[in-house]
Design an enzyme around this catalytic site. Structure first.
Site, mmCIF file in Angstrom:
data_model
loop_
_atom_site.group_PDB
_atom_site.id
_atom_site.type_symbol
_atom_site.label_atom_id
_atom_site.label_comp_id
_atom_site.label_asym_id
_atom_site.label_seq_id
_atom_site.Cartn_x
_atom_site.Cartn_y
_atom_site.Cartn_z
ATOM 1 N N GLY A 11 0.881 -1.225 0.208
ATOM 2 C CA GLY A 11 -0.004 -0.116 0.219
ATOM 3 C C GLY A 11 0.892 1.202 -0.167
ATOM 4 N N ILE A 39 -5.177 -10.849 7.492
ATOM 5 C CA ILE A 39 -5.003 -10.383 8.607
ATOM 6 C C ILE A 39 -6.451 -10.608 9.142
ATOM 7 C CG2 ILE A 39 -3.289 -8.576 8.295
ATOM 8 C CD1 ILE A 39 -5.656 -6.693 8.925
ATOM 9 N N ALA A 62 -5.426 -1.661 5.331
ATOM 10 C CA ALA A 62 -6.924 -0.999 5.787
ATOM 11 C C ALA A 62 -7.618 -1.209 4.712
ATOM 12 C CB ALA A 62 -6.574 0.400 6.242
ATOM 13 N N THR A 103 -7.243 7.392 11.243
ATOM 14 C CA THR A 103 -7.776 8.141 10.135
ATOM 15 C C THR A 103 -8.591 9.734 11.050
ATOM 16 O OG1 THR A 103 -8.999 8.573 8.423
ATOM 17 C CG2 THR A 103 -9.932 6.962 9.991
ATOM 18 N N ASP A 104 -8.693 10.455 10.251
ATOM 19 C CA ASP A 104 -9.196 11.535 10.546
ATOM 20 C C ASP A 104 -10.867 11.307 10.544
ATOM 21 O OD1 ASP A 104 -8.510 11.533 7.791
ATOM 22 O OD2 ASP A 104 -10.067 13.108 7.551
ATOM 23 N N TYR A 127 -16.688 3.618 7.137
ATOM 24 C CA TYR A 127 -15.019 3.621 7.099
ATOM 25 C C TYR A 127 -14.673 4.167 8.403
ATOM 26 C CZ TYR A 127 -10.196 4.825 6.151
ATOM 27 O OH TYR A 127 -9.118 5.571 6.414
ATOM 28 N N TRP A 152 -5.642 12.528 4.368
ATOM 29 C CA TRP A 152 -5.304 12.965 2.878
ATOM 30 C C TRP A 152 -4.054 12.484 2.393
ATOM 31 C CZ3 TRP A 152 -7.062 18.785 1.947
ATOM 32 C CH2 TRP A 152 -8.453 19.036 2.188
#
Length: 296
Positions: A11, A39, A62, A103-104, A127, A152
């Site tokens: 990734g 996983i 992810a 994450t945000d 998400y 981002w």
């Protein structure tokens, strides 16, 4: 010799981790992607961790397809919650530390100002909800956890906003870019470097590592900007570097002009002060990271 297990190795962040660690003489890495390790299989995770016995596990795997997550609910939770839980349980069993990327999107995105690590979480979609569930799962299962929330993300590998802009810039004379969502673009290579710095701090200090340093940290880019501002900088850099022959006309649009299945946070600005004060890690310099666009 430090043994590091990297999941999601192909990734955006995982590939940078492998590239930055592969020439470290004091580090032995085992880099796995989903073809090497599922996983979401507790037995597979347990087997590979028990056999390799890493000192550090870095989970860069992810399910990040934000819009698809709205319908791929079970898959999102399997990858973003259950997988990290199994890694955390396996890490706890052998006394390893787990570094986990979040994450945000765990925030609602409606706050004025920047989000700190102690602000209330309130994800608005599958998400974000699945990533928040992953955060809670790893904290409950492992005593040595660092969670790195970022936003981002862009880099040389995978799909991201920079690559999309460069591709569309070659195809179209005009682009409408969302101008009412704000955040900090974050270079994947800088995320990898931050994780490696933290891993080294944990390893060097060993049992002397202050357990109070485990927990949640924010790491993203500065200065904050909008997607429109990000696109402007990308094309300014692309023109300077002659990556594009002609810069398309950029037009500001609103989020409501570009409806998507998943709601995007209007505010993704993350406060990176804690990680700087604790580990000396500076915010991602995303503008510098755009100086070699020919690699994208």
């Amino acid at each position: 010799m430090v043994k590091v297990l990297i999941t999601g190795s192909n990734g955006q962040v995982g590939s940078c981790l492998v590239r930055q660690l592969q020439n470290c003489t004091h580090t032995e890495i085992l880099a796995v992607d989903r073809t090497d390790l599922d996983i979401t299989s507790k037995s597979d995770v347990s087997k590979i961790v028990d056999e390799f016995k890493p000192n550090i596990i870095i989970n860069a795997a992810a399910h990040t397809a934000v819009d698809k997550a709205e319908t791929e609910i079970d898959l999102s939770y399997a990858i973003n919650r259950d997988g990290p839980l199994y890694l955390a349980q396996a890490a706890e069993k052998i006394g390893a530390a787990l570094l986990h990327i979040s994450t945000d999107y765990v925030f609602a995105g409606d706050k004025e100002g920047i989000y700190s690590e102690i602000d209330a979480v309130n994800p608005q979609g599958v998400y974000g909800s699945s990533k928040l569930a992953g955060e809670k799962a790893v904290i409950d299962a492992c005593s040595r956890v660092i969670i790195l929330r970022t936003a981002w993300v862009f880099g040389e590998e995978g799909s991201n906003f920079v690559k999309t802009m460069l591709r569309l810039g070659l195809q179209r004379d005009e682009l409408g870019i969302v101008a009412d969502q704000f955040g900090g673009p974050t270079y994947a290579g800088d995320i990898a470097a931050a994780l490696i710095d933290i891993a080294e701090a944990i390893n060097i200090q060993g049992e002397g590592f202050d357990s109070a340093k485990y927990g949640i940290y924010h790491f993203s880019g500065l200065p904050h900007t909008s997607w429109y501002g990000f696109a402007q900088t990308i094309f300014d850099k692309a023109e300077e570097q002659r990556v594009v022959k002609k810069v398309p006309l950029l037009k500001e649009i609103k989020t409501s002009d570009y409806p998507t299945p998943a709601k995007r946070p209007a505010n993704s600005k993350l406060d990176t002060q804690k990680i700087t004060e604790t580990f000396g890690i500076q915010a991602s310099d995303w503008q510098r990271a755009l100086n070699k666009l020919s690699n994208y």
